[in-house]
Enzyme design. Structure first.
Site: not given
Ligand code: MRU
Length: 342
Positions: A238, A227, A46
């Protein structure tokens, strides 16, 4: 080891299973596109940059399994992989990059070489983000972070936690408040594990404690990952990030986003158009398989939210620290990287 590693002899991708940490250190071995797609969907791997690189390796597996129509097979694989998680633009960015490479004449070995380059680039980019972010972290700062934007969410080192790592390594004497990050608990399970291993002093808090610690002047800055960043600087990250940004604004605490240029999506004018992944309600009604709500209760689970650009003090990238007006600074940074690649 890195979060993900490809074995060129066995043609397998090994992932550190992030659904099992911190209790168990277990590895998942992927041999096909479907294996990798499942690992991304189930969040064994993830974090936006990590799933981008995992998808690039999956494309190498697809190229190797191709029965002749390489481009057609890669396009099919890209469709499967691209549909796994809709918000992280790094996923589509990585798939598009492999497809463009394939269309200019490629084979399985060259797709694998490209995926390896992308993995190495990710680490180099994160180190640069860390170095640029260092200037924003005062001596002895209390830093608050949300989710996990660390080595586990990337190939290594991390983006938001890259800034934390750089500050810690330079002897700034920092301390980190780690948001638990309901419902998937990336903060409680992964960020704590990662920072503890790196020897960074930390305190785990539940998400609803952030306002309390800000009000008591215990937080000097917030740094999170992203993201997808829209052309105007709105940031999808997130779920829970938006509330933090509003709280930080109320308390005049700088709110920083650390992300590679590959997270910027200039085709999306503002955060309103960013697709938000809806995950299973079972991840809200249950914690690690144990039910916490009455049977049959409806639960919502948007996995991300959007923080309007006006709350973002700066975006820390491998091309430097970008500030408002973001429409200009983001476009300029993306153009500079495009010119480098061309
Ligand atoms: O749902 P996830 O755990 O994949 O979400 C991750 C995040 O929200 C991170 O902050 C984002 O992907 C940046 S990771 C360098």
């Amino acid at each position: 080891m890195r979060t993900l590693e490809f074995d060129p002899n066995a043609w397998t991708l090994t992932l550190l299973d992030q659904t099992r940490l911190p209790r168990e250190t277990i590895f998942v071995v992927c041999r096909s596109v479907e294996d990798v797609a499942h690992a991304i969907r189930s969040m064994q791997v993830r974090g936006a940059p990590a799933i981008g690189v995992a998808a690039a390796y999956a494309m190498a597996l697809a190229a190797r399994a191709s029965s002749g129509d390489l481009i057609g097979d890669l396009e099919k694989a890209a469709d499967v992989l691209g549909a796994t998680r809709p918000t992280a633009v790094n996923l589509q960015w990585a798939l598009d990059r492999v497809l463009a490479h394939a269309r200019s004449g490629a084979n399985a070995a060259s797709v694998l070489a490209l995926a390896n380059d992308m993995a190495d680039e990710d680490v180099a980019v994160n180190r640069r983000i860390g170095a640029f972010g260092l200037d924003l972290v005062p001596e002895g700062a209390n830093v608050l972070t949300h989710c996990n934007a660390g080595a586990l969410a990337t190939v290594d080192y991390g983006t938001a936690l890259g800034v934390v790592r750089a500050a810690h390594a330079s002897g700034r004497g920092i301390h980190v408040y780690v948001d638990e990050t309901r419902p998937f608990l990336q903060g409680a399970r992964l960020t704590t594990w990662e920072l503890q291993q790196a020897g960074v002093p930390l305190t785990l808090i539940t998400d609803n404690m952030a306002g309390h610690f800000m009000y008591r002047r215990k937080v000097d800055l917030v740094v999170v990952g992203a993201d997808r960043i829209a052309a105007n600087g709105d940031v999808a990250n997130k779920i829970g990030t938006y509330s933090l940004a509003v709280l930080a604004h109320e308390h005049a605490i700088p709110f920083y986003v650390a992300a590679p240029i590959s997270t910027i999506d200039l085709s999306i004018p503002s955060g309103h158009a960013i697709p938000i992944e809806e995950r299973s309600s079972g991840e809200v009604t249950h914690i690690q398989g144990v039910t916490i709500a009455p049977e049959g209760v409806e639960a919502a689970h948007p996995a991300f939210d959007v923080t309007p650009a006006r709350y973002v003090a700066a975006i820390i990238t491998e091309r430097g620290v970008l500030r408002a007006p973001y429409t200009e600074s983001l476009a300029k940074a993306v153009q500079a990287v495009d010119q480098l690649v061309a």
